[in-house]
Motif scaffolding. Structure first.
Motif, PDB file in Angstrom:
ATOM      1  N   SER A   1       6.978  -4.752  -3.614  1.00  0.00           N
ATOM      2  CA  SER A   1       6.696  -4.067  -2.996  1.00  0.00           C
ATOM      3  C   SER A   1       7.702  -2.990  -2.423  1.00  0.00           C
ATOM      4  CB  SER A   1       5.474  -3.957  -2.169  1.00  0.00           C
ATOM      5  OG  SER A   1       6.235  -5.133  -1.474  1.00  0.00           O
ATOM      6  N   GLY A   2       9.314  -3.748  -2.335  1.00  0.00           N
ATOM      7  CA  GLY A   2      10.670  -2.904  -2.005  1.00  0.00           C
ATOM      8  C   GLY A   2      10.777  -2.290  -2.649  1.00  0.00           C
TER       9      GLY A   2
ATOM     10  N   GLY B   1      18.917   0.403   0.476  1.00  0.00           N
ATOM     11  CA  GLY B   1      18.329  -0.723   1.847  1.00  0.00           C
ATOM     12  C   GLY B   1      17.957  -0.266   2.898  1.00  0.00           C
TER      13      GLY B   1
ATOM     14  N   ALA C   1      10.273   3.263   4.635  1.00  0.00           N
ATOM     15  CA  ALA C   1       9.095   2.688   5.183  1.00  0.00           C
ATOM     16  C   ALA C   1       8.644   3.155   6.734  1.00  0.00           C
ATOM     17  CB  ALA C   1       9.286   1.350   4.925  1.00  0.00           C
TER      18      ALA C   1
ATOM     19  N   GLY D   1       6.370  -8.593  -0.141  1.00  0.00           N
ATOM     20  CA  GLY D   1       7.135  -7.369   1.207  1.00  0.00           C
ATOM     21  C   GLY D   1       6.866  -8.210   1.672  1.00  0.00           C
TER      22      GLY D   1
ATOM     23  N   ASP E   1       4.580  -6.659   4.105  1.00  0.00           N
ATOM     24  CA  ASP E   1       2.953  -6.387   4.968  1.00  0.00           C
ATOM     25  C   ASP E   1       1.765  -6.893   3.951  1.00  0.00           C
ATOM     26  OD1 ASP E   1       3.249  -4.055   3.229  1.00  0.00           O
ATOM     27  OD2 ASP E   1       2.783  -2.817   4.858  1.00  0.00           O
TER      28      ASP E   1
ATOM     29  N   ARG F   1      18.283  -3.938  10.240  1.00  0.00           N
ATOM     30  CA  ARG F   1      16.503  -3.778   9.520  1.00  0.00           C
ATOM     31  C   ARG F   1      15.685  -4.671   9.787  1.00  0.00           C
ATOM     32  NH1 ARG F   1      17.815  -4.540   2.767  1.00  0.00           N
ATOM     33  NH2 ARG F   1      19.466  -3.680   3.788  1.00  0.00           N
TER      34      ARG F   1
ATOM     35  N   ARG G   1       8.310  -1.490  13.844  1.00  0.00           N
ATOM     36  CA  ARG G   1       7.772   0.155  13.315  1.00  0.00           C
ATOM     37  C   ARG G   1       6.389  -0.283  14.063  1.00  0.00           C
ATOM     38  NH1 ARG G   1       8.691  -1.188   7.627  1.00  0.00           N
ATOM     39  NH2 ARG G   1       7.280  -2.835   7.424  1.00  0.00           N
TER      40      ARG G   1
END
Ligand code: DC
Length: 231
Positions: A39-40, A100, A107, A133, A135, A184, A191
């Protein structure tokens, strides 16, 4: 949502960058002959696409539109997967550090995460899926019967990344790498939507002192015990 996907076995592997989840997801998928969702790579593709289209990376709606219209193909060729963005091979390009960092930025946009949700769920195909990923176990596949959260110290993760980059002939600064990883991590964990955190039912594995093989064996044993499948 495709009603049949609920019956597909999904194993989620979440964790921060450099925790080894990319390598382990590939190894577990291979051992079980399951499909693989990186998913990344989707968030990286959105970031790369935004730069290519000269979109304003700070405009959430513009970036969400890019995510919705993402023309991507994962071309599985034996052990390797080629990633095509609008027909262009971007397999290596999406791995750059700058992509990245931008991926981590886009994201954090709720509209981008929503735009990519169904695309990720669609990867659940028979006989099963390994979903890699941040989540996967908390948001995208909360019903998954086996969940892992892989972690390692920032220093160990920077060291692994340093060696990978060195092998590719890139010159890298270790202190800068540790700082990038910490920045990161901070953004991914703080978030408001889908922050990086273990699902309550995830097995947390700290790989700082473990080899890839040791982690793989832990994961396969868990899959075997929980699902009764041959590993
Ligand atoms: O795993 P990666 O380094 O390729 O991910 C790139 C960025 O995408 C990372 O900073 C966080 C984000 N990401 C995310 O928010 N949710 C995911 N399921 C996968 C990645």
């Amino acid at each position: 949502m495709n009603t049949t996907t609920d019956s597909i076995i999904v194993i989620t592997i979440d964790g921060p960058s450099g925790s080894g989840k990319g390598t382990l997801s590939q190894l577990v998928a291979k051992r079980l002959s399951f499909h693989l969702l990186d998913s990344g790579a989707l968030y990286r593709l959105v970031a790369l696409s935004a730069v290519k289209q000269q979109a304003n990376i700070h405009n959430e709606q513009a970036i969400a539109q890019i995510a919705t219209g993402l023309d991507v193909k994962f071309d599985v060729q034996g052990e390797a997967t080629k990633i095509l963005l609008a027909g262009e091979d971007v397999t290596d390009a999406i791995r750059h550090e700058t992509v990245g960092m931008n991926a981590s930025l886009v994201a954090a946009y709720p509209a981008v995460r929503t735009a990519l949700l169904q695309r990720q769920k669609d990867f659940a195909q028979a006989p099963g899926l390994i979903a890699d990923g941040r989540d996967m176990g908390t948001v995208v596949f909360p019903q998954a019967p086996v969940k892992f959260f892989l972690t390692a110290s920032a220093e160990a993760r920077a060291d692994r990344r340093f060696k990978q980059l060195q092998q590719k002939g890139a010159s890298v600064d270790m202190v800068e790498l540790i700082n990038d990883i910490k920045a990161r991590d901070e953004r991914d964990t703080s978030r408001s939507v889908s922050p990086l955190k273990p699902a309550v039912d995830a097995l947390v594995i700290d790989s700082t002192e473990l080899t890839i093989e040791q982690v793989l064996n832990l994961m396969l044993a868990r899959a075997h015990n929980s699902l009764g499948i041959k590993v």
